[in-house]
Design a protein around this motif. Structure first.
Motif, short mmCIF file in Angstrom:
data_model
loop_
_atom_site.label_atom_id
_atom_site.label_comp_id
_atom_site.label_asym_id
_atom_site.label_seq_id
_atom_site.Cartn_x
_atom_site.Cartn_y
_atom_site.Cartn_z
N GLY A 42 3.79 -17.17 17.79
CA GLY A 42 2.55 -17.40 17.06
C GLY A 42 1.30 -16.83 17.69
O GLY A 42 0.19 -17.10 17.22
N TRP A 43 1.42 -16.05 18.75
CA TRP A 43 0.26 -15.47 19.41
C TRP A 43 -0.10 -14.13 18.76
O TRP A 43 0.77 -13.39 18.30
CB TRP A 43 0.55 -15.22 20.88
CG TRP A 43 0.56 -16.45 21.73
CD1 TRP A 43 1.35 -17.55 21.58
CD2 TRP A 43 -0.25 -16.71 22.89
NE1 TRP A 43 1.10 -18.48 22.55
CE2 TRP A 43 0.12 -17.99 23.37
CE3 TRP A 43 -1.23 -15.99 23.55
CZ2 TRP A 43 -0.47 -18.54 24.50
CZ3 TRP A 43 -1.82 -16.53 24.68
CH2 TRP A 43 -1.44 -17.81 25.15
N ASP A 44 -1.40 -13.83 18.75
CA ASP A 44 -1.85 -12.50 18.36
C ASP A 44 -1.75 -11.60 19.59
O ASP A 44 -2.18 -11.97 20.68
CB ASP A 44 -3.29 -12.53 17.86
CG ASP A 44 -3.42 -13.25 16.53
OD1 ASP A 44 -2.46 -13.21 15.73
OD2 ASP A 44 -4.47 -13.88 16.28
N VAL A 45 -1.18 -10.43 19.40
CA VAL A 45 -0.88 -9.53 20.52
C VAL A 45 -1.61 -8.21 20.32
O VAL A 45 -1.53 -7.60 19.25
CB VAL A 45 0.63 -9.27 20.63
CG1 VAL A 45 0.91 -8.25 21.72
CG2 VAL A 45 1.38 -10.57 20.90
N ARG A 46 -2.34 -7.81 21.36
CA ARG A 46 -2.91 -6.46 21.39
C ARG A 46 -2.19 -5.70 22.49
O ARG A 46 -2.08 -6.18 23.62
CB ARG A 46 -4.40 -6.50 21.72
CG ARG A 46 -5.26 -7.22 20.71
CD ARG A 46 -6.72 -7.09 21.14
NE ARG A 46 -7.56 -8.13 20.61
CZ ARG A 46 -8.71 -8.52 21.18
NH1 ARG A 46 -9.09 -7.94 22.31
NH2 ARG A 46 -9.43 -9.47 20.63
N ILE A 47 -1.71 -4.52 22.18
CA ILE A 47 -0.91 -3.78 23.15
C ILE A 47 -1.48 -2.37 23.32
O ILE A 47 -1.91 -1.73 22.35
CB ILE A 47 0.57 -3.74 22.70
CG1 ILE A 47 1.46 -3.20 23.81
CG2 ILE A 47 0.76 -2.98 21.42
CD1 ILE A 47 2.94 -3.46 23.58
N GLY A 103 6.99 -4.69 28.71
CA GLY A 103 5.82 -4.94 27.87
C GLY A 103 6.20 -5.25 26.43
O GLY A 103 5.64 -6.16 25.81
N GLY A 104 7.18 -4.50 25.91
CA GLY A 104 7.64 -4.78 24.55
C GLY A 104 8.29 -6.14 24.44
O GLY A 104 8.14 -6.85 23.44
N GLY A 105 9.03 -6.53 25.50
CA GLY A 105 9.64 -7.85 25.50
C GLY A 105 8.61 -8.96 25.53
O GLY A 105 8.75 -9.98 24.84
N HIS A 145 -1.89 -2.29 17.88
CA HIS A 145 -1.74 -1.23 18.88
C HIS A 145 -3.12 -0.61 19.12
O HIS A 145 -3.73 -0.07 18.20
CB HIS A 145 -0.75 -0.16 18.40
CG HIS A 145 0.68 -0.63 18.45
ND1 HIS A 145 1.46 -0.49 19.57
CD2 HIS A 145 1.44 -1.25 17.52
CE1 HIS A 145 2.67 -0.99 19.32
NE2 HIS A 145 2.68 -1.46 18.09
N CYS A 146 -3.60 -0.75 20.34
CA CYS A 146 -4.96 -0.34 20.67
C CYS A 146 -4.99 1.06 21.30
O CYS A 146 -4.04 1.48 21.95
CB CYS A 146 -5.59 -1.35 21.62
SG CYS A 146 -5.69 -3.03 20.93
N LYS A 147 -6.15 1.72 21.14
CA LYS A 147 -6.28 3.08 21.65
C LYS A 147 -6.82 3.12 23.08
O LYS A 147 -6.70 4.14 23.76
CB LYS A 147 -7.18 3.90 20.72
CG LYS A 147 -6.62 4.06 19.31
CD LYS A 147 -7.48 4.99 18.48
CE LYS A 147 -6.94 5.14 17.06
NZ LYS A 147 -5.55 5.63 17.03
N PRO A 205 3.10 8.19 23.24
CA PRO A 205 2.95 8.37 21.78
C PRO A 205 4.07 7.70 20.99
O PRO A 205 3.93 7.47 19.79
CB PRO A 205 2.96 9.89 21.60
CG PRO A 205 3.59 10.43 22.84
CD PRO A 205 3.25 9.48 23.93
N GLN A 206 5.19 7.37 21.67
CA GLN A 206 6.31 6.70 20.99
C GLN A 206 6.25 5.17 21.17
O GLN A 206 7.19 4.47 20.77
CB GLN A 206 7.63 7.21 21.56
CG GLN A 206 7.87 8.68 21.34
CD GLN A 206 8.00 9.02 19.87
OE1 GLN A 206 8.69 8.33 19.11
NE2 GLN A 206 7.31 10.07 19.44
N ALA A 207 5.17 4.66 21.75
CA ALA A 207 5.09 3.22 22.08
C ALA A 207 5.25 2.34 20.85
O ALA A 207 5.95 1.32 20.90
CB ALA A 207 3.77 2.92 22.78
N GLU A 208 4.60 2.71 19.77
CA GLU A 208 4.66 1.86 18.57
C GLU A 208 6.09 1.79 18.04
O GLU A 208 6.58 0.72 17.66
CB GLU A 208 3.71 2.41 17.51
CG GLU A 208 3.50 1.46 16.34
CD GLU A 208 2.32 1.84 15.47
OE1 GLU A 208 2.23 1.30 14.35
OE2 GLU A 208 1.49 2.68 15.90
N ARG A 209 6.78 2.92 18.03
CA ARG A 209 8.17 2.94 17.56
C ARG A 209 9.07 2.10 18.47
O ARG A 209 9.91 1.33 18.00
CB ARG A 209 8.68 4.38 17.50
CG ARG A 209 10.15 4.50 17.10
CD ARG A 209 10.66 5.92 17.23
NE ARG A 209 10.59 6.42 18.59
CZ ARG A 209 11.48 6.12 19.54
NH1 ARG A 209 12.50 5.30 19.28
NH2 ARG A 209 11.35 6.64 20.76
#
Length: 489
Positions: free
Chosen positions: A25-30, A14-16, A68-70, A35-39
């Motif tokens: 150039g795409w907007d990405v919502r993940i 998913g990070g890749g 980063h979505c909740k 809890p460590q996903a953003e890092r």
């Protein structure tokens, strides 16, 4: 095109995916529960920003936005593409799809699964026609292959849309036309992996030895041609038919634990041979060999940069060759009454341009290598640089006098015009035999790597450089030395 993608699952894959889309150039919502996903995503992005732009000779577009979505709903709402990259458990994926469908009923759902059948994935969907498999390979931001697989209820139009979409972000979409467990690439990879595990179990070889058996040989060929075309070419003018005639019976020998081999009937051999002929098109075996050789040279030379695998082997061979032709000599052992040979090499296949001769950047590289060799000779080698001192190039002027082509043996001869204190002024000439190809003039300044400011070299370097400079002062000064473009002083 709506360049907005949702990614559900922010692990390695998913990070890749996030990196591949974001840097295109795409907007990405993940969304990811970790809890460590953003890092973790940030770490993948740092690597991707460093590496991905190196694949292209054109500037990348402005980077898209990352959110980063909740919740899954927040991530997927209004997105035309939803990438699912959650763990390989069918019940987990079904639960995720239920949440996706509650918030989005139109976007393509692209599963990153490496083996679950898309028909099983879409079995509980209200809108199963929009689910496809889009199976990538790690690192997703660099490797271009993405396997596209439809399920029984997939609308073929979504596969076609996906082909265009993934092509637009620099990928090679491979449509796997038949839904089969493991798809194509993983079935091939896992056959090799199974055999490797048996060789380990039987204590035939170590893991390192098995990797070397691939990385230094067939793996280099597979990078460009794959299994079928590699063996087709190995059959010479007889192609795949000749290979099957020679080695087909060996497939039934007890070389492997994987003994279920298709019968090599005449019809089957002709079918395989015809497909390999079609793949080669108008290219003769000699054409394919030249293409293969150029690609292998480029691949191995690329590996030299990180001193890895076959590239490390090639670099080690350099040291052997340098000793044979005197390119490892130090200042005290060279004749300083004449310009010093600081380079002796063959022009590689990948140094030529669209005009068929060596391009400008490679002239600079060859002359730069000559400068590096001269620095080593006077004592400014890797060990000295590690102590904090080196020379930086302040100015370079190259004259391109004649053409030189791949395969030509060139020699760099170096004359010291000035070697005093912090300054080193070098004049290089490039020859093919007696023919002058180019000249290059370099002004270098010795610097402290700690302060990044000019500093005096070590007494040993200073003495070596001064001795050569004084000897070369007796030589005729090059006529073009000190000239600007098109102007002689």
């Amino acid at each position: 095109m709506n360049k907005q993608v949702a990614i559900v699952g922010g692990g390695v894959i998913g990070g890749g995916w996030a990196a591949r889309f974001l840097l295109n150039g795409w907007d990405v919502r993940i969304f990811d529960l970790d809890p460590q996903a953003e890092r973790k995503t940030k770490a993948v992005l740092e690597n991707a920003r460093r590496a991905l732009p190196g694949l292209t000779d054109v500037a990348m577009p402005p980077e898209g936005g990352l959110t980063h979505c909740k919740t899954i709903a927040e991530a997927v709402t209004d997105c035309a593409l939803i990438v699912e990259a959650v763990p390989e458990r069918l019940e987990v994926k079904h639960a995720v799809y239920a949440e996706i469908e509650a918030a989005n009923t139109t976007g393509i759902i692209a599963s990153s699964t490496s083996g679950i059948m898309p028909t099983d994935l879409q079995s509980e969907l209200a809108h199963p026609e929009r689910l496809i498999v889009a199976h990538p390979f790690n690192p997703v931001y660099l490797l271009p292959l993405v396997e596209l697989v439809a399920g029984e209820k997939t609308n073929a139009a979504f596969i076609e849309q996906a082909k265009d979409l993934y092509s637009s972000i620099g990928m090679h979409p491979l449509h796997c036309r038949v839904e089969i467990e493991g798809f194509l690439s993983d079935r091939l990879q896992e056959a090799l992996w199974r055999e490797a595990l048996w060789l380990l179990k039987d204590e035939v070889a170590t893991a390192e030895e098995l990797d070397a058996a691939i990385a230094y040989g067939p793996g280099l060929r597979w990078a460009q041609m794959g299994t079928m075309q590699t063996f087709h070419l190995a059959g010479g003018e007889g192609g795949m038919r000749a290979m099957l005639a020679m080695f087909g019976p060996c497939l039934k020998w007890p070389w492997t634990k994987l003994m279920d081999v298709p019968d090599l009937t005449d019809d089957f051999v002709e079918m395989v041979g015809d497909q390999c002929d079609t793949q080669s098109g108008d290219l003769t075996p000699r054409d394919l060999e030249r293409i293969r050789d150029k690609n292998l040279v480029g691949t191995i030379r690329a590996l030299r940069g990180s001193d890895w695998g076959a590239g490390a082997t090639a670099k080690a061979h350099d040291r052997v060759l340098a000793a044979l032709n005197g390119m490892d000599a130090r200042a005290a052992d060279v004749d300083v009454s004449q310009p010093i040979v600081t380079g002796s090499r063959t022009v590689p296949l990948d140094w030529t341009d669209y005009n068929g001769h060596m391009n400008e950047a490679r002239y600079l590289q060859a002359f730069g290598d000559g400068t590096d060799r001269f620095m080593e000779m006077i004592g400014c080698d890797a060990a000295y640089i590690a102590t904090g001192g080196s020379y930086f190039t302040a100015e370079t002027h190259i004259r391109h006098i004649d053409e030189v082509h791949a395969g030509a043996r060139i020699e760099i001869k170096t004359q010291v015009i000035l070697g005093q204190g912090k300054k080193m002024h070098l004049w290089h000439e490039m020859y093919e035999g007696a023919r002058l190809i180019a000249t290059s003039e370099h002004m270098l300044i010795h610097v402290s790597l700690e302060t990044r400011k000019p500093s005096n070299p070590s007494p040993e370097i200073d003495a070596n450089l001064l001795r050569i400079a004084e000897a070369h002062a007796k030589l005729e000064r090059p006529v073009a030395a000190g000239a600007s473009v098109g102007v002689r002083r």
